[in-house]
Design a protein around this motif. Structure first.
Motif, PDB file in Angstrom:
ATOM      1  N   GLY A  67       3.645 -16.758   5.421  1.00  8.79           N
ATOM      2  CA  GLY A  67       2.544 -17.218   6.275  1.00  8.79           C
ATOM      3  C   GLY A  67       1.286 -16.383   6.178  1.00  8.79           C
ATOM      4  N   GLY A  68       1.284 -15.416   5.240  1.00  8.50           N
ATOM      5  CA  GLY A  68       0.100 -14.559   5.093  1.00  8.50           C
ATOM      6  C   GLY A  68      -0.990 -15.212   4.268  1.00  8.50           C
ATOM      7  N   ASN A  69      -2.083 -14.484   4.092  1.00  4.97           N
ATOM      8  CA  ASN A  69      -3.211 -15.037   3.332  1.00  4.97           C
ATOM      9  C   ASN A  69      -2.793 -15.367   1.901  1.00  4.97           C
ATOM     10  N   ASN A  70      -2.067 -14.416   1.249  1.00  9.50           N
ATOM     11  CA  ASN A  70      -1.651 -14.692  -0.139  1.00  9.50           C
ATOM     12  C   ASN A  70      -0.648 -15.833  -0.199  1.00  9.50           C
ATOM     13  N   GLY A 139       9.968 -19.678   2.255  1.00  8.12           N
ATOM     14  CA  GLY A 139       9.904 -18.245   2.508  1.00  8.12           C
ATOM     15  C   GLY A 139      10.157 -17.851   3.935  1.00  8.12           C
ATOM     16  N   TRP A 140       9.929 -16.562   4.174  1.00 10.02           N
ATOM     17  CA  TRP A 140      10.170 -15.951   5.467  1.00 10.02           C
ATOM     18  C   TRP A 140       8.845 -15.401   6.010  1.00 10.02           C
ATOM     19  N   ASP A 141       8.747 -15.376   7.353  1.00 13.26           N
ATOM     20  CA  ASP A 141       7.639 -14.651   7.953  1.00 13.26           C
ATOM     21  C   ASP A 141       8.034 -14.225   9.368  1.00 13.26           C
ATOM     22  N   ALA A 229       4.554  -9.642   1.904  1.00  9.34           N
ATOM     23  CA  ALA A 229       4.412  -9.321   3.329  1.00  9.34           C
ATOM     24  C   ALA A 229       3.597  -8.042   3.465  1.00  9.34           C
ATOM     25  N   ASN A 230       3.479  -7.548   4.674  1.00  6.70           N
ATOM     26  CA  ASN A 230       2.602  -6.397   4.887  1.00  6.70           C
ATOM     27  C   ASN A 230       3.069  -5.142   4.159  1.00  6.70           C
ATOM     28  N   THR A 231       2.098  -4.287   3.875  1.00  3.98           N
ATOM     29  CA  THR A 231       2.386  -2.989   3.271  1.00  3.98           C
ATOM     30  C   THR A 231       3.155  -2.136   4.266  1.00  3.98           C
ATOM     31  N   SER A 280       3.573  -5.237  -2.829  1.00  2.00           N
ATOM     32  CA  SER A 280       2.891  -4.257  -1.984  1.00  2.00           C
ATOM     33  C   SER A 280       3.157  -2.856  -2.527  1.00  2.00           C
ATOM     34  N   PRO A 281       2.430  -1.861  -2.027  1.00  2.00           N
ATOM     35  CA  PRO A 281       2.519  -0.536  -2.660  1.00  2.00           C
ATOM     36  C   PRO A 281       3.667   0.354  -2.216  1.00  2.00           C
ATOM     37  N   GLN A 282       4.398   0.012  -1.152  1.00  2.00           N
ATOM     38  CA  GLN A 282       5.443   0.921  -0.688  1.00  2.00           C
ATOM     39  C   GLN A 282       6.575   1.048  -1.718  1.00  2.00           C
ATOM     40  N   ASN A 338      -9.255  -9.124   6.591  1.00  2.00           N
ATOM     41  CA  ASN A 338      -8.064  -9.969   6.771  1.00  2.00           C
ATOM     42  C   ASN A 338      -6.944  -9.173   7.428  1.00  2.00           C
ATOM     43  N   ASN A 339      -5.804  -9.824   7.627  1.00  2.62           N
ATOM     44  CA  ASN A 339      -4.702  -9.151   8.315  1.00  2.62           C
ATOM     45  C   ASN A 339      -4.142  -7.998   7.498  1.00  2.62           C
ATOM     46  N   ASP A 340      -4.290  -8.115   6.177  1.00  2.00           N
ATOM     47  CA  ASP A 340      -3.870  -7.004   5.293  1.00  2.00           C
ATOM     48  C   ASP A 340      -4.691  -5.771   5.647  1.00  2.00           C
ATOM     49  N   SER A 352       0.215   4.425   1.699  1.00  2.72           N
ATOM     50  CA  SER A 352       0.915   3.711   0.617  1.00  2.72           C
ATOM     51  C   SER A 352      -0.107   3.105  -0.342  1.00  2.72           C
ATOM     52  N   LYS A 353      -1.120   2.470   0.212  1.00  2.00           N
ATOM     53  CA  LYS A 353      -2.136   1.803  -0.619  1.00  2.00           C
ATOM     54  C   LYS A 353      -3.001   2.828  -1.352  1.00  2.00           C
ATOM     55  N   GLU A 354      -3.325   3.921  -0.683  1.00  2.00           N
ATOM     56  CA  GLU A 354      -4.183   4.938  -1.304  1.00  2.00           C
ATOM     57  C   GLU A 354      -3.534   5.489  -2.567  1.00  2.00           C
ATOM     58  N   ASP A 420      -9.959 -11.614  -1.895  1.00  3.41           N
ATOM     59  CA  ASP A 420      -8.647 -11.001  -2.128  1.00  3.41           C
ATOM     60  C   ASP A 420      -7.533 -11.993  -2.436  1.00  3.41           C
ATOM     61  N   SER A 421      -7.396 -13.044  -1.631  1.00  2.48           N
ATOM     62  CA  SER A 421      -6.256 -13.941  -1.838  1.00  2.48           C
ATOM     63  C   SER A 421      -6.474 -14.895  -3.003  1.00  2.48           C
ATOM     64  N   LEU A 422      -7.739 -15.270  -3.270  1.00  3.16           N
ATOM     65  CA  LEU A 422      -8.006 -16.164  -4.404  1.00  3.16           C
ATOM     66  C   LEU A 422      -7.810 -15.422  -5.721  1.00  3.16           C
ATOM     67  N   LEU A 423      -7.873 -14.091  -5.677  1.00  2.00           N
ATOM     68  CA  LEU A 423      -7.576 -13.293  -6.876  1.00  2.00           C
ATOM     69  C   LEU A 423      -6.090 -12.967  -6.961  1.00  2.00           C
ATOM     70  N   ALA A 424      -5.452 -12.778  -5.816  1.00  3.57           N
ATOM     71  CA  ALA A 424      -4.040 -12.363  -5.828  1.00  3.57           C
ATOM     72  C   ALA A 424      -3.096 -13.535  -6.095  1.00  3.57           C
ATOM     73  N   ALA A 425      -3.430 -14.724  -5.607  1.00  5.80           N
ATOM     74  CA  ALA A 425      -2.488 -15.855  -5.734  1.00  5.80           C
ATOM     75  C   ALA A 425      -2.126 -16.154  -7.192  1.00  5.80           C
TER      76      ALA A 425
HETATM   77  N1  LIG Z   1      -5.727  -9.046  -3.290  1.00  4.37           N
HETATM   78  C1  LIG Z   1      -4.733  -9.046  -2.401  1.00  4.37           C
HETATM   79  O1  LIG Z   1      -4.689  -9.838  -1.480  1.00  4.37           O
HETATM   80  C2  LIG Z   1      -3.643  -8.035  -2.573  1.00  4.37           C
HETATM   81  C3  LIG Z   1      -3.632  -7.201  -3.698  1.00  4.37           C
HETATM   82  C4  LIG Z   1      -2.616  -6.275  -3.816  1.00  4.37           C
HETATM   83  C5  LIG Z   1      -1.616  -6.190  -2.857  1.00  4.37           C
HETATM   84  N2  LIG Z   1      -1.674  -7.012  -1.790  1.00  4.37           N
HETATM   85  C6  LIG Z   1      -0.604  -6.880  -0.810  1.00  4.37           C
HETATM   86  O2  LIG Z   1       0.014  -8.145  -0.584  1.00  4.37           O
HETATM   87  C7  LIG Z   1       0.510  -8.168   0.757  1.00  4.37           C
HETATM   88  C8  LIG Z   1       0.067  -9.458   1.424  1.00  4.37           C
HETATM   89  O3  LIG Z   1      -1.330  -9.522   1.453  1.00  4.37           O
HETATM   90  P1  LIG Z   1      -1.978 -10.631   2.433  1.00  4.37           P
HETATM   91  O4  LIG Z   1      -3.456 -10.532   2.283  1.00  4.37           O
HETATM   92  O5  LIG Z   1      -1.314 -11.929   2.208  1.00  4.37           O
HETATM   93  O6  LIG Z   1      -1.551 -10.040   3.845  1.00  4.37           O
HETATM   94  P2  LIG Z   1      -1.285 -10.841   5.210  1.00  4.37           P
HETATM   95  O7  LIG Z   1      -1.235  -9.810   6.276  1.00  4.37           O
HETATM   96  O8  LIG Z   1      -2.216 -11.979   5.337  1.00  4.37           O
HETATM   97  O9  LIG Z   1       0.176 -11.467   5.000  1.00  4.37           O
HETATM   98  C9  LIG Z   1       1.336 -10.700   5.198  1.00  4.37           C
HETATM   99  C10 LIG Z   1       2.318 -11.594   5.944  1.00  4.37           C
HETATM  100  O10 LIG Z   1       3.551 -10.912   6.017  1.00  4.37           O
HETATM  101  C11 LIG Z   1       4.118 -11.156   7.281  1.00  4.37           C
HETATM  102  N3  LIG Z   1       5.103 -10.111   7.473  1.00  4.37           N
HETATM  103  C12 LIG Z   1       4.919  -8.825   7.813  1.00  4.37           C
HETATM  104  N4  LIG Z   1       6.115  -8.186   7.819  1.00  4.37           N
HETATM  105  C13 LIG Z   1       7.047  -9.088   7.438  1.00  4.37           C
HETATM  106  C14 LIG Z   1       8.442  -9.048   7.209  1.00  4.37           C
HETATM  107  N5  LIG Z   1       9.137  -7.933   7.400  1.00  4.37           N
HETATM  108  N6  LIG Z   1       9.062 -10.171   6.790  1.00  4.37           N
HETATM  109  C15 LIG Z   1       8.374 -11.312   6.583  1.00  4.37           C
HETATM  110  N7  LIG Z   1       7.043 -11.423   6.800  1.00  4.37           N
HETATM  111  C16 LIG Z   1       6.395 -10.321   7.202  1.00  4.37           C
HETATM  112  C17 LIG Z   1       2.946 -11.182   8.238  1.00  4.37           C
HETATM  113  O11 LIG Z   1       3.261 -11.896   9.417  1.00  4.37           O
HETATM  114  C18 LIG Z   1       1.893 -11.913   7.376  1.00  4.37           C
HETATM  115  O12 LIG Z   1       1.961 -13.304   7.604  1.00  4.37           O
HETATM  116  C19 LIG Z   1      -0.007  -6.916   1.455  1.00  4.37           C
HETATM  117  O13 LIG Z   1       0.984  -5.918   1.460  1.00  4.37           O
HETATM  118  C20 LIG Z   1      -1.137  -6.472   0.544  1.00  4.37           C
HETATM  119  O14 LIG Z   1      -1.363  -5.071   0.579  1.00  4.37           O
HETATM  120  C21 LIG Z   1      -2.640  -7.913  -1.605  1.00  4.37           C
END
Ligand SMILES: NC(=O)c1ccc[n+]([C@@H]2O[C@H](COP(=O)([O-])OP(=O)(O)OC[C@H]3O[C@@H](n4cnc5c(N)ncnc54)[C@H](O)[C@@H]3O)[C@@H](O)[C@H]2O)c1
Ligand SMILES: O=P([O-])([O-])O[C@@H]1[C@@H](O)[C@H](O)[C@@H](O)[C@H](O)[C@@H]1O
Length: 545
Positions: A67-70, A139-141, A229-231, A280-282, A338-340, A352-354, A420-425
């Motif tokens: 359910g995240g942006n990506n 998926g899961w969220d 999911a989140n970092t 994610s970076p962790q 964004n939420n990220d 983690s990201k740094e 960010d998401s249009l590049l990551a997807a």
């Molecule tokens: N350009 C980019 O967007 C980019 C590039 C590199 C890395 N990332 C990494 O990709 C990840 C997602 O980016 P995003 O912009 O979609 O972030 P986002 O916050 O929009 O989406 C993350 C989603 O994960 C969910 N979530 C959090 N913990 C969870 C868990 N334990 N189980 C299931 N769902 C969980 C949140 O509810 C949220 O919907 C982040 O870790 C980000 O650092 C993004």
């Protein structure tokens, strides 16, 4: 079309070293390199045999953080391509595409034509690759919001496109997930209303059941699972807890607090024989997790999609240093809303990201002992700020200062608006497509009897991931990391034990296209174009007998 310099259909190699059957491509490949001892260089050649299954499996893609942006942008983008949904903006009519995907939008040089001119082909005409339109996605969220409302919440896609996709997406409800608050920023708790209950073992079993049920209900041959999911904060590597596969499984049985949600997902994926990719970076892949992937020979890849600012950095640092300009300072600042970005506003998740964003220049510096002493490296600073107003439209500002001839200084400053998401997807898409390809490949030395699978930790994905190479002074948790597995298609590349981590973008990209050429018995790209440098070659150039 003859002489067009482009092959628009599946390539067919005619060579005694390449055999096509209905089900596979066999390629006998001479792998050349050089062995160095002191200042003595000895050319080496190993004759390998690659076997690639040609049939494309029915494949499912399960997203953690769907359910995240990506997650929503990828799901909506694939649906728009599948349904060929067009939409209007002030610039006019837009058509769906897969721009940003090397598997769908990039060509590679295959050879030269009768006029000695280069001929190119799309990657999916070299070896069979999954069509993203055929992916079954779920998926899961931890947020219960349906994919239609999550797409709206993300505010990434144009409204006229969202409007047309909403009815399909709102029927997609994410499975409940593993939510352990201390692993991500506290500010994420307000969306956590869709969480599994019970012990880690019970949650592991629930995740495995989700995977099994989905695989069976959709009659899938394969499933690839991606953490988007989140970092999370880094996990401490604890002897007796997560340092070996058996200890990791036992720690889950004992409900250990030291096991992160992302590692729990990785264990569930491996036990269900599903490729697992950490976007994610962790350090999801603690040593016990990697050992588990090797035990069950399940592909894992990580860490941290390489989408925009870091990708540019890997190119610029390579260009500067390999032009003999001594890069001395790199400052990478960005703000995003964004939420990220919200999750990264907490110190532990930011750390983690740094680290992930900082490691990308390590190899290009280490490779140049002419300009950098063994303990010398450029100043390198990474700053990320959360500014809600800009949303997913991250603003990256970078400055590169290099020493140049006779005491001069060169400064490159740039502003880069990375959606960010249009590049990551599309990067997620490539990771899935390339990871699935790797599961269809077996290799052996010509003199060996048995074929083996590729190493579970594949460095083929180096082009798409950041580098978590741990810079000096990083958390000891990394320092203790006994083996660096960097699948370098992410910011945090994982390679098999003892392998070097390559961050330089062009070597990474040619690692992919040269690998594709090897699968069909073609020599690696050498860029020499000697036909245009050695006139006699143009007379006697013959097809390799
Ligand atoms: N350009 C980019 O967007 C980019 C590039 C590199 C890395 N990332 C990494 O990709 C990840 C997602 O980016 P995003 O912009 O979609 O972030 P986002 O916050 O929009 O989406 C993350 C989603 O994960 C969910 N979530 C959090 N913990 C969870 C868990 N334990 N189980 C299931 N769902 C969980 C949140 O509810 C949220 O919907 C982040 O870790 C980000 O650092 C993004
Ligand atoms: O663009 P890039 O360097 O690949 O990486 C991005 C960072 O710049 C951004 O701050 C972060 O929020 C994204 O998750 C992604 O990691």
């Amino acid at each position: 079309m003859a002489g067009s310099g482009f092959i628009g259909e599946e390539i067919r190699v005619e060579s005694p070293d390449v055999i096509y059957t209905d089900t596979e491509i066999l390629s006998y490949y001479n792998y050349h390199d050089s062995h160095i001892r002191g200042n003595v260089v000895t050319p080496t050649m190993e004759r390998l045999v690659f076997k690639t299954q040609r049939q494309l499996p029915k494949t499912g893609l399960l997203l953690v953080g769907w359910g995240g942006n990506n997650g929503t942008t990828l799901t909506a983008g694939i649906l728009a391509n599948k349904l060929n949904v067009t939409w209007n903006t002030k610039e006019g009519l837009n058509h769906p595409n897969y721009l940003g995907s090397i598997c769908k939008s990039v060509t590679m040089r295959v050879g030269i034509d009768d006029r000695f001119m280069p001929v190119y082909a799309p990657l999916n005409n070299v070896v069979p690759l999954l069509n993203p339109n055929d992916l079954e996605i779920w998926g899961w969220d931890i947020s219960s919001v349906n994919m239609g409302d999550a797409m709206r919440r993300a505010k990434v896609l144009d409204w006229d496109l969202q409007r047309q996709l909403y009815s399909n997406l709102k029927e997609m409800l994410p499975w409940p997930s593993v939510y352990i608050p201390e692993w991500i920023a506290a500010n994420q708790s307000d969306r956590a209303d869709n969480c599994l209950k019970g012990t880690k073992k019970e949650m592991l079993n629930a995740l495995r059941q989700n995977i099994k049920d989905y695989k069976n209900s959709r009659r899938l041959d394969k499933v690839v699972i991606v953490w988007t999911a989140n970092t999370e904060k880094f996990a401490l590597i604890k002897p007796g807890v997560n340092d070996t596969a058996d200890n990791l499984l036992r720690a889950i049985e004992n409900n250990s607090p030291d096991i992160s949600p992302s590692t729990l997902f990785a264990v569930a994926s491996i036990l269900e024989s599903c490729t697992y990719i950490n976007g994610s970076p962790q350090n999801t892949f603690v040593p016990g997790c990697i050992e588990l992937s090797e035990r069950y020979h399940v592909l894992i890849a990580g860490d941290d999609f390489k989408s925009g600012q870091t990708k540019i950095k890997s190119v610029l640092s390579d260009f500067l240093i390999n032009s003999g300009l001594k890069l001395q300072s790199v400052v990478s600042y960005n703000h995003l809303g964004n939420n990220d970005g919200k999750n990264l506003s907490a110190p532990e998740t930011f750390r983690s990201k740094e680290i992930s964003k900082s490691g990308v220049i390590d190899d290009v510096v280490r490779a140049n002992r002419l300009m950098y002493k063994s303990n010398e490296s450029p100043d390198h600073c990474v700053v990320i700020k959360y500014v809600p107003y800009v949303g997913d439209s991250k603003r990256a500002m970078d400055e590169y200062i290099s020493e140049i001839f006779m005491g001069g200084r060169n400064t490159i400053s740039m502003h880069n608006t990375c959606e960010d998401s249009l590049l990551a997807a599309p990067i997620i898409l490539d990771l899935v497509i390339l990871a699935e390809l790797c599961t269809r490949i077996q290799v052996k030395r010509d003199k060996d009897e048995e074929f083996t699978k590729m190493h579970p930790v594949m460095s083929l994905l180096s082009f798409l991931l950041k580098s978590p190479q741990v810079p000096p002074g990083s958390p000891v948790v990394h320092m203790l990391f006994p083996q660096r597995y960097a699948i370098t298609l992410l910011k945090s590349p994982q390679v098999p034990p003892g392998s070097p981590v390559v961050h330089m973008l062009f070597p990474q990209r040619y690692a992919i296209t040269n690998f594709f050429k090897a699968l069909i018995g073609l020599p690696p790209e050498n860029f020499m174009m000697l036909e245009h440098k050695v006139p006699s070659l143009r007379m006697c150039k013959t097809v390799n007998a």
